[in-house]
Design an enzyme around this catalytic site. Structure first.
Site, short mmCIF file in Angstrom:
data_model
loop_
_atom_site.label_atom_id
_atom_site.label_comp_id
_atom_site.label_asym_id
_atom_site.label_seq_id
_atom_site.Cartn_x
_atom_site.Cartn_y
_atom_site.Cartn_z
N GLU A 87 0.83 -1.20 0.00
CA GLU A 87 0.00 0.00 0.00
C GLU A 87 0.87 1.26 0.00
OE1 GLU A 87 -4.02 -0.62 2.29
OE2 GLU A 87 -2.36 -1.25 3.58
N TYR A 132 -17.13 25.63 -0.40
CA TYR A 132 -16.81 24.20 -0.39
C TYR A 132 -15.65 23.84 -1.30
CZ TYR A 132 -20.69 24.31 -3.84
OH TYR A 132 -21.54 24.61 -4.85
N GLU A 179 -8.72 5.90 9.85
CA GLU A 179 -9.24 6.63 11.01
C GLU A 179 -8.46 7.93 11.21
OE1 GLU A 179 -10.26 2.29 11.93
OE2 GLU A 179 -8.71 3.37 10.83
N LYS A 191 -12.09 3.34 1.46
CA LYS A 191 -10.90 2.67 0.94
C LYS A 191 -11.35 1.39 0.23
CE LYS A 191 -6.44 0.98 2.70
NZ LYS A 191 -5.64 0.78 3.92
#
Length: 119
Positions: free
Chosen positions: A23, A53, A73, A99
């Site tokens: 990864e 935004y 997280e 993910k």
């Protein structure tokens, strides 16, 4: 009071987050949803009276493409806190980090984690 919820869905960025060595080496796409609550008592159809935004999207991309971390997280918390700091009109923000290419041992459509930050 004029309470609004602004939602941004599926902000995509390429990053190198994760625990597994592949990864960190190969990277993958992460997708982020941002839901923020705001009180717009001064709303008069002027951008300066609401939340820009495009700046929220910039924060999300900066964090996704920034320094690699182990956990989504951590990404969710970091994005939440930065968005909350963007504008004091934001009372609450919920950030979900998706993910879908997470390395798990079965076919899975998505993995996501949400973090909520409040003023």
């Amino acid at each position: 009071e004029m309470n609004y919820e602004i939602s941004l869905k599926g902000i995509a960025g390429f990053g190198y987050h994760g625990v597994m060595p592949e990864e960190r080496k190969e990277g993958q796409y992460f997708y982020v949803d941002v839901d923020l609550s705001t009180n717009l008592n001064e709303l008069n159809d002027d951008l300066k009276n609401t939340i820009d935004y495009s700046k929220v999207v910039e924060i999300v991309i900066q964090v996704i493409t920034g320094e690699p971390v182990n956990l989504i997280e951590t990404l969710a918390k970091s994005i939440s806190e930065k968005v909350l700091d963007l504008d004091n009109k934001i009372s609450e923000v919920k950030v979900s980090v998706h993910k879908p290419s997470a390395p798990v041992s079965a076919q899975i459509s998505d993995v996501s984690v949400a973090y909520i930050a409040k003023r």
